[in-house]
Design an enzyme around this catalytic site. Structure first.
Site, mmCIF file in Angstrom:
data_model
loop_
_atom_site.group_PDB
_atom_site.id
_atom_site.type_symbol
_atom_site.label_atom_id
_atom_site.label_comp_id
_atom_site.label_asym_id
_atom_site.label_seq_id
_atom_site.Cartn_x
_atom_site.Cartn_y
_atom_site.Cartn_z
ATOM 1 N N ASP A 33 0.846 -1.187 0.000
ATOM 2 C CA ASP A 33 0.000 0.000 0.000
ATOM 3 C C ASP A 33 0.888 1.246 0.000
ATOM 4 O OD1 ASP A 33 -3.207 0.515 0.954
ATOM 5 O OD2 ASP A 33 -1.817 2.200 1.146
ATOM 6 N N ILE A 34 0.477 2.257 -0.731
ATOM 7 C CA ILE A 34 1.274 3.478 -0.854
ATOM 8 C C ILE A 34 1.273 4.297 0.448
ATOM 9 C CG2 ILE A 34 -0.497 5.090 -1.710
ATOM 10 C CD1 ILE A 34 1.545 5.852 -3.940
ATOM 11 N N ASN A 91 -12.926 -3.477 2.052
ATOM 12 C CA ASN A 91 -14.023 -2.524 2.121
ATOM 13 C C ASN A 91 -14.931 -2.726 0.913
ATOM 14 O OD1 ASN A 91 -13.283 -1.158 4.528
ATOM 15 N ND2 ASN A 91 -11.621 -0.166 3.412
ATOM 16 N N GLU A 99 -12.394 3.362 -1.185
ATOM 17 C CA GLU A 99 -11.943 4.506 -1.979
ATOM 18 C C GLU A 99 -11.613 4.133 -3.415
ATOM 19 O OE1 GLU A 99 -8.650 6.197 0.115
ATOM 20 O OE2 GLU A 99 -9.897 6.765 1.835
ATOM 21 N N VAL A 100 -11.028 2.953 -3.593
ATOM 22 C CA VAL A 100 -10.646 2.519 -4.938
ATOM 23 C C VAL A 100 -11.652 1.469 -5.399
ATOM 24 C CG1 VAL A 100 -8.845 1.494 -6.364
ATOM 25 C CG2 VAL A 100 -8.210 2.997 -4.466
ATOM 26 N N HIS A 104 -10.021 -5.043 -3.653
ATOM 27 C CA HIS A 104 -8.685 -5.242 -3.071
ATOM 28 C C HIS A 104 -8.852 -5.738 -1.647
ATOM 29 C CE1 HIS A 104 -9.973 -1.053 -2.608
ATOM 30 N NE2 HIS A 104 -9.358 -1.036 -1.433
ATOM 31 N N MET A 105 -8.008 -6.706 -1.302
ATOM 32 C CA MET A 105 -7.962 -7.203 0.072
ATOM 33 C C MET A 105 -6.742 -6.595 0.743
ATOM 34 S SD MET A 105 -9.712 -9.251 2.072
ATOM 35 C CE MET A 105 -10.517 -10.526 1.105
ATOM 36 N N HIS A 106 -6.975 -5.888 1.849
ATOM 37 C CA HIS A 106 -5.857 -5.370 2.632
ATOM 38 C C HIS A 106 -5.301 -6.512 3.482
ATOM 39 C CE1 HIS A 106 -6.917 -0.962 2.244
ATOM 40 N NE2 HIS A 106 -8.095 -1.492 1.982
HETATM 41 P P1 5GP Z 1 -9.897 1.379 0.406
HETATM 42 O O1 5GP Z 1 -10.206 2.540 1.309
HETATM 43 O O2 5GP Z 1 -10.484 1.558 -0.969
HETATM 44 O O3 5GP Z 1 -10.243 0.063 1.031
HETATM 45 O O4 5GP Z 1 -8.307 1.349 0.270
HETATM 46 C C1 5GP Z 1 -7.601 1.879 -0.814
HETATM 47 C C2 5GP Z 1 -6.142 1.735 -0.505
HETATM 48 O O5 5GP Z 1 -5.397 1.951 -1.692
HETATM 49 C C3 5GP Z 1 -5.630 2.756 0.525
HETATM 50 O O6 5GP Z 1 -5.057 2.062 1.629
HETATM 51 C C4 5GP Z 1 -4.618 3.566 -0.256
HETATM 52 O O7 5GP Z 1 -3.503 3.971 0.517
HETATM 53 C C5 5GP Z 1 -4.220 2.635 -1.382
HETATM 54 N N1 5GP Z 1 -3.797 3.294 -2.603
HETATM 55 C C6 5GP Z 1 -4.429 4.306 -3.233
HETATM 56 N N2 5GP Z 1 -3.755 4.673 -4.332
HETATM 57 C C7 5GP Z 1 -2.676 3.851 -4.410
HETATM 58 C C8 5GP Z 1 -1.599 3.727 -5.341
HETATM 59 O O8 5GP Z 1 -1.490 4.441 -6.335
HETATM 60 N N3 5GP Z 1 -0.677 2.764 -5.082
HETATM 61 C C9 5GP Z 1 -0.755 1.940 -3.996
HETATM 62 N N4 5GP Z 1 0.212 1.046 -3.842
HETATM 63 N N5 5GP Z 1 -1.758 2.029 -3.099
HETATM 64 C C10 5GP Z 1 -2.706 2.970 -3.301
#
Ligand code: 5GP
Length: 122
Positions: A33-34, A91, A99-100, A104-106
């Site tokens: 994660d970034i 999420n 957000e994305v 995606h699984m964290h």
């Molecule tokens: P969400 O809130 O959708 O579950 O998590 C999205 C995750 O994607 C966040 O933890 C965020 O830091 C990560 N993320 C967003 N943009 C990028 C990116 O360009 N590269 C990487 N590696 N992670 C990203």
């Protein structure tokens, strides 16, 4: 919600944006994660165009579903997370603050992660 092919993870899958890759096979990609929220914070994504777990669980093939689970387990073992433990979290939709809009699984690890979720104020 329709899949947006311009979401950030679709761009990573196409190689238009770099990522710090930890695993890849025919069906899944995993990368750091970034903005890590724990010492280890990895995202595992299917290569197919799925908005969320809702979408994925309803429409993905058996091979995609199996491979996604296998990829998560593989990454956790490969990064040495099994002994001390880790948390997986996906999420799904607005209330979860997804957000994305690509599934995606964290994977969170590297510290004591505390309780699963902050209880709501009553
Ligand atoms: P969400 O809130 O959708 O579950 O998590 C999205 C995750 O994607 C966040 O933890 C965020 O830091 C990560 N993320 C967003 N943009 C990028 C990116 O360009 N590269 C990487 N590696 N992670 C990203």
């Amino acid at each position: 919600m329709a899949y947006d092919p311009d979401n950030i993870f679709a761009k990573i899958l196409r190689g238009e944006i770099p990522c710090n890759k930890v695993f890849e096979d025919d069906y899944a990609l995993a990368f750091h994660d970034i903005q890590p929220q724990t010492p280890v914070h990895v995202l595992v994504i299917p290569k197919g165009a799925y908005v969320s777990m809702d979408d994925f669980s309803a429409t993905a093939s058996d091979a995609e579903l199996a491979s996604f689970s296998r990829a998560i387990g593989h990454v956790a073992r490969d990064l040495g997370l099994v002994e001390n433990g880790y948390r997986i979290l996906a999420n799904n939709g607005e209330d979860s603050h997804q957000e994305v809009q690509h599934l995606h699984m964290h994977i969170f690890a590297g510290q004591n992660l505390g309780r699963m979720i902050k209880p709501i104020d009553k």
